[in-house]
Motif scaffolding. Structure first.
Motif, PDB file in Angstrom:
ATOM      1  N   ASP A  96      22.674   0.214 -44.558  1.00  0.00           N
ATOM      2  CA  ASP A  96      21.403   0.781 -44.101  1.00  0.00           C
ATOM      3  C   ASP A  96      21.574   2.255 -43.736  1.00  0.00           C
ATOM      4  O   ASP A  96      20.754   3.106 -44.111  1.00  0.00           O
ATOM      5  CB  ASP A  96      20.885   0.012 -42.876  1.00  0.00           C
ATOM      6  CG  ASP A  96      20.185  -1.285 -43.245  1.00  0.00           C
ATOM      7  OD1 ASP A  96      19.547  -1.335 -44.316  1.00  0.00           O
ATOM      8  OD2 ASP A  96      20.251  -2.235 -42.456  1.00  0.00           O
ATOM      9  N   ALA A  97      22.636   2.570 -43.023  1.00  0.00           N
ATOM     10  CA  ALA A  97      22.871   3.949 -42.602  1.00  0.00           C
ATOM     11  C   ALA A  97      23.114   4.853 -43.801  1.00  0.00           C
ATOM     12  O   ALA A  97      22.544   5.952 -43.902  1.00  0.00           O
ATOM     13  CB  ALA A  97      24.058   4.001 -41.643  1.00  0.00           C
ATOM     14  N   LEU A  98      23.940   4.408 -44.733  1.00  0.00           N
ATOM     15  CA  LEU A  98      24.278   5.228 -45.895  1.00  0.00           C
ATOM     16  C   LEU A  98      23.058   5.489 -46.767  1.00  0.00           C
ATOM     17  O   LEU A  98      22.794   6.635 -47.183  1.00  0.00           O
ATOM     18  CB  LEU A  98      25.370   4.537 -46.706  1.00  0.00           C
ATOM     19  CG  LEU A  98      25.875   5.304 -47.928  1.00  0.00           C
ATOM     20  CD1 LEU A  98      26.617   6.561 -47.510  1.00  0.00           C
ATOM     21  CD2 LEU A  98      26.766   4.409 -48.785  1.00  0.00           C
ATOM     22  N   PHE A  99      22.293   4.457 -47.054  1.00  0.00           N
ATOM     23  CA  PHE A  99      21.116   4.621 -47.893  1.00  0.00           C
ATOM     24  C   PHE A  99      20.056   5.494 -47.214  1.00  0.00           C
ATOM     25  O   PHE A  99      19.335   6.238 -47.890  1.00  0.00           O
ATOM     26  CB  PHE A  99      20.523   3.260 -48.246  1.00  0.00           C
ATOM     27  CG  PHE A  99      21.140   2.589 -49.449  1.00  0.00           C
ATOM     28  CD1 PHE A  99      21.564   3.330 -50.541  1.00  0.00           C
ATOM     29  CD2 PHE A  99      21.270   1.212 -49.495  1.00  0.00           C
ATOM     30  CE1 PHE A  99      22.110   2.712 -51.664  1.00  0.00           C
ATOM     31  CE2 PHE A  99      21.811   0.579 -50.617  1.00  0.00           C
ATOM     32  CZ  PHE A  99      22.227   1.329 -51.696  1.00  0.00           C
ATOM     33  N   THR A 100      19.953   5.412 -45.907  1.00  0.00           N
ATOM     34  CA  THR A 100      18.976   6.238 -45.191  1.00  0.00           C
ATOM     35  C   THR A 100      19.275   7.719 -45.383  1.00  0.00           C
ATOM     36  O   THR A 100      18.367   8.526 -45.640  1.00  0.00           O
ATOM     37  CB  THR A 100      18.974   5.884 -43.698  1.00  0.00           C
ATOM     38  OG1 THR A 100      18.572   4.515 -43.540  1.00  0.00           O
ATOM     39  CG2 THR A 100      18.010   6.772 -42.922  1.00  0.00           C
ATOM     40  N   VAL A 101      20.552   8.091 -45.277  1.00  0.00           N
ATOM     41  CA  VAL A 101      20.939   9.494 -45.461  1.00  0.00           C
ATOM     42  C   VAL A 101      20.703   9.925 -46.907  1.00  0.00           C
ATOM     43  O   VAL A 101      20.158  11.005 -47.170  1.00  0.00           O
ATOM     44  CB  VAL A 101      22.412   9.707 -45.057  1.00  0.00           C
ATOM     45  CG1 VAL A 101      22.851  11.141 -45.340  1.00  0.00           C
ATOM     46  CG2 VAL A 101      22.623   9.378 -43.584  1.00  0.00           C
ATOM     47  N   ALA A 102      21.100   9.098 -47.868  1.00  0.00           N
ATOM     48  CA  ALA A 102      20.931   9.449 -49.282  1.00  0.00           C
ATOM     49  C   ALA A 102      19.460   9.537 -49.663  1.00  0.00           C
ATOM     50  O   ALA A 102      19.062  10.430 -50.427  1.00  0.00           O
ATOM     51  CB  ALA A 102      21.650   8.426 -50.152  1.00  0.00           C
ATOM     52  N   GLN A 142      36.264   4.417 -45.282  1.00  0.00           N
ATOM     53  CA  GLN A 142      37.681   4.786 -45.246  1.00  0.00           C
ATOM     54  C   GLN A 142      37.884   6.300 -45.151  1.00  0.00           C
ATOM     55  O   GLN A 142      39.020   6.774 -45.161  1.00  0.00           O
ATOM     56  CB  GLN A 142      38.384   4.238 -46.490  1.00  0.00           C
ATOM     57  CG  GLN A 142      38.413   2.721 -46.546  1.00  0.00           C
ATOM     58  CD  GLN A 142      39.043   2.182 -47.819  1.00  0.00           C
ATOM     59  OE1 GLN A 142      39.746   2.890 -48.527  1.00  0.00           O
ATOM     60  NE2 GLN A 142      38.781   0.911 -48.117  1.00  0.00           N
ATOM     61  N   THR A 143      36.791   7.043 -45.029  1.00  0.00           N
ATOM     62  CA  THR A 143      36.899   8.502 -44.921  1.00  0.00           C
ATOM     63  C   THR A 143      37.819   8.904 -43.783  1.00  0.00           C
ATOM     64  O   THR A 143      38.642   9.815 -43.909  1.00  0.00           O
ATOM     65  CB  THR A 143      35.500   9.112 -44.703  1.00  0.00           C
ATOM     66  OG1 THR A 143      34.658   8.742 -45.794  1.00  0.00           O
ATOM     67  CG2 THR A 143      35.566  10.621 -44.599  1.00  0.00           C
ATOM     68  N   GLU A 144      37.701   8.233 -42.668  1.00  0.00           N
ATOM     69  CA  GLU A 144      38.423   8.646 -41.460  1.00  0.00           C
ATOM     70  C   GLU A 144      39.902   8.264 -41.466  1.00  0.00           C
ATOM     71  O   GLU A 144      40.646   8.690 -40.570  1.00  0.00           O
ATOM     72  CB  GLU A 144      37.751   8.050 -40.225  1.00  0.00           C
ATOM     73  CG  GLU A 144      37.731   6.531 -40.217  1.00  0.00           C
ATOM     74  CD  GLU A 144      36.699   5.992 -39.240  1.00  0.00           C
ATOM     75  OE1 GLU A 144      37.042   5.869 -38.055  1.00  0.00           O
ATOM     76  OE2 GLU A 144      35.559   5.715 -39.666  1.00  0.00           O
ATOM     77  N   MET A 145      40.333   7.456 -42.443  1.00  0.00           N
ATOM     78  CA  MET A 145      41.762   7.124 -42.473  1.00  0.00           C
ATOM     79  C   MET A 145      42.406   7.530 -43.797  1.00  0.00           C
ATOM     80  O   MET A 145      43.449   7.016 -44.197  1.00  0.00           O
ATOM     81  CB  MET A 145      42.000   5.630 -42.168  1.00  0.00           C
ATOM     82  CG  MET A 145      40.999   4.640 -42.725  1.00  0.00           C
ATOM     83  SD  MET A 145      41.172   4.291 -44.476  1.00  0.00           S
ATOM     84  CE  MET A 145      42.759   3.542 -44.535  1.00  0.00           C
ATOM     85  N   ILE A 146      41.791   8.520 -44.447  1.00  0.00           N
ATOM     86  CA  ILE A 146      42.376   9.066 -45.661  1.00  0.00           C
ATOM     87  C   ILE A 146      43.760   9.655 -45.351  1.00  0.00           C
ATOM     88  O   ILE A 146      43.987  10.217 -44.283  1.00  0.00           O
ATOM     89  CB  ILE A 146      41.434  10.149 -46.264  1.00  0.00           C
ATOM     90  CG1 ILE A 146      41.880  10.570 -47.660  1.00  0.00           C
ATOM     91  CG2 ILE A 146      41.294  11.339 -45.345  1.00  0.00           C
ATOM     92  CD1 ILE A 146      40.875  11.472 -48.369  1.00  0.00           C
ATOM     93  N   LYS A 171      26.526   8.266 -38.041  1.00  0.00           N
ATOM     94  CA  LYS A 171      27.319   9.487 -37.918  1.00  0.00           C
ATOM     95  C   LYS A 171      28.268   9.638 -39.098  1.00  0.00           C
ATOM     96  O   LYS A 171      28.370  10.717 -39.708  1.00  0.00           O
ATOM     97  CB  LYS A 171      28.107   9.461 -36.613  1.00  0.00           C
ATOM     98  CG  LYS A 171      28.986  10.689 -36.396  1.00  0.00           C
ATOM     99  CD  LYS A 171      29.766  10.610 -35.087  1.00  0.00           C
ATOM    100  CE  LYS A 171      30.938   9.633 -35.209  1.00  0.00           C
ATOM    101  NZ  LYS A 171      31.841   9.700 -34.026  1.00  0.00           N
ATOM    102  N   MET A 172      28.960   8.559 -39.455  1.00  0.00           N
ATOM    103  CA  MET A 172      29.931   8.637 -40.537  1.00  0.00           C
ATOM    104  C   MET A 172      29.253   8.747 -41.909  1.00  0.00           C
ATOM    105  O   MET A 172      29.800   9.355 -42.833  1.00  0.00           O
ATOM    106  CB  MET A 172      30.863   7.433 -40.499  1.00  0.00           C
ATOM    107  CG  MET A 172      31.764   7.400 -39.266  1.00  0.00           C
ATOM    108  SD  MET A 172      32.686   8.947 -39.019  1.00  0.00           S
ATOM    109  CE  MET A 172      33.652   9.023 -40.526  1.00  0.00           C
ATOM    110  N   SER A 173      28.056   8.175 -42.057  1.00  0.00           N
ATOM    111  CA  SER A 173      27.324   8.312 -43.320  1.00  0.00           C
ATOM    112  C   SER A 173      26.977   9.762 -43.583  1.00  0.00           C
ATOM    113  O   SER A 173      27.107  10.261 -44.713  1.00  0.00           O
ATOM    114  CB  SER A 173      26.045   7.468 -43.285  1.00  0.00           C
ATOM    115  OG  SER A 173      26.345   6.095 -43.287  1.00  0.00           O
TER     116      SER A 173
END
Length: 454
Positions: free
Chosen positions: A160-166, A97-101, A131-133
């Protein structure tokens, strides 16, 4: 508000020393009036780290003597005009929801249909989720948040994307893919069987990997059929150390909807409780409109609440009762709840929490506010043995704050007489501009003056 610290005894190699002004809350409180006595402030102190672990915190003089007694050089970071606090802990946030804050003009249910579900539908695309993660994690770090409990979307690739970045940062993050099978657009729905299959795969891949943990994430009761809740119950039983995150009693129309969908239950929380989805490491966001029996159930099951003031105000949901959370002894953390919440900044979130308290004649002190954002938040996630203050042996997640980041703050600081007043000004006038550096696992991962990005 200084405290005496035992002299440093080397048990592990010292890899880094930090000099500055340190503030934390040393111990868990059972009442708000206990917090000030647990507050620790060391002016011009020193902290010694071994990789991602805090070894020692004390006076600069003692720290310098300890460094002189070592047989090897140790890098020293000088933050003498800055305030170092434990990394902020966000107990409720939606990264898709970052992009529709800041989406205009709706309350919860209309807001979900008009803004949230269309935004989340994009996360079937792994490249987009990647990209968004990265953007999301950078926003957390830019605002001094080092630990978060995060909602993905129904798509497993979002997690998967979020955990990869973290994982690349060795960041402590708890997250899960949303589980929902009814009352939403088709592109963000799944069957109970698909939900169980994808969730199991993600648990096996990510739970307890590095500093990551998995959270079962049924969005809320209206999007959960009995069959889906049975799947969640089974997964929770089979993984007793797993987290669960969901929403509870945010909006009066939502509560009426739950009553219509599950008329045989006594109330909203009773639906979760009947499916054995309460308990330790179960975090319920909002809890704005809960009755006494629900408070008692949360306490008796050792469940936790995420208080989300900017979201509750933005969507017109209502005012969370901070005082009752203390009276009932329910674990409490702070949540920004982006994107209904309007800021990633925990400082701004604490400022709004103060206003929520004011509207109910509850005086939220700066000490209490910082407690909820650090040690109290860690306790709500059952992580207070690892995070939340600067005790030796804890993980080195730290925010370096510049209390005088703006001309107005510099002017106001000249009139502050006590530490409590300085902290209060910081949380009412502060934002991401006050975050000078963010340290995760003993390493600088964000710097206001350098390009450090996930």
């Amino acid at each position: 508000m200084t405290s005496k610290t035992p002299p440093f005894t080397a048990t592990k190699p010292v890899t880094r020393a930090l000099r500055g002004n340190f503030f934390d809350i040393k111990g868990v409180a059972s009442a708000p009036e206990e917090i000030e006595s647990q507050a620790r402030y060391i002016e011009d102190g020193m902290m010694l780290l071994s990789g991602g672990e805090i070894l020692w915190l004390g006076s600069r003089e003692e720290g310098e003597r300890a460094l002189m007694n070592l047989s090897y050089p140790v890098p020293l970071d000088d933050y003498r005009d800055k305030l170092l606090v434990p990394g902020f802990i966000d107990t409720h946030i939606h990264y898709p929801q970052t992009e529709m804050i800041g989406a205009y003009g709706e309350q919860l249910l209309e807001w979900l249909n008009n803004y949230t579900f269309p935004a989340e539908a994009q996360y079937h695309d792994l490249d987009y989720a990647n990209k968004m993660s990265k953007f999301f994690i950078n926003q957390l770090l830019n605002n001094g948040t080092t630990t978060a409990l995060v909602f993905g979307t129904v798509h497993p690739q979002s997690v998967d994307a979020l955990f990869t970045v973290a994982a690349a940062l060795n960041m402590r993050l708890i997250a899960g893919k949303v589980m929902m099978d009814q009352n939403a657009p088709e592109e963000v729905l799944e069957t109970p069987e698909e939900s169980e299959r994808d969730t199991r795969t993600l648990i096996d891949r990510w739970h307890n990997h590095k500093r990551l943990s998995y959270a079962l994430t049924p969005r809320f009761v209206p999007t959960s059929s009995p069959a889906l809740l049975e799947k969640v119950r089974l997964l929770k039983q089979q993984h007793p150390d797993i987290y669960l995150q969901t929403h509870l009693s945010e909006n009066v129309d939502e509560i009426s909807w739950v009553k219509a969908l599950y008329p045989e239950h006594k109330g909203y929380l009773d639906v979760y409780h009947d499916y054995e989805l309460t308990g330790a490491r179960c975090v319920f966001a909002h809890c704005v409109h809960i009755h006494e029996q629900e408070w008692d159930c949360l306490r008796d099951t050792d469940s936790s609440i995420a208080f989300c003031p900017t979201s509750n105000l933005f969507l017109g949901s209502g005012l969370f009762d901070i005082g009752t959370s203390w009276q009932k002894q329910v674990r409490l953390g702070m949540g920004t709840d982006v994107g209904a919440g309007t800021s990633f900044s925990m400082l701004q979130t604490l400022g709004e929490a103060y206003k929520v308290g004011q509207l109910q004649k509850y005086r939220l002190s700066a000490f209490e506010a910082f407690y909820h954002a650090t040690l109290g938040g860690a306790r709500s996630l059952h992580l207070d043995e690892k995070l939340g203050n600067f005790e030796a042996g804890k993980e080195a997640d730290i925010v370096v704050l510049d209390p005088n980041a703006t001309a107005l703050q510099q002017l106001r600081a000249g009139n502050c007489k006590t530490l409590a007043e300085k902290l209060f000004v910081l949380m009412t006038l502060g934002d991401d501009r006050n975050v000078f550096q963010t340290i995760v696992d003993g390493k600088v991962v964000y710097s206001r003056t350098e390009s450090v990005r996930a």
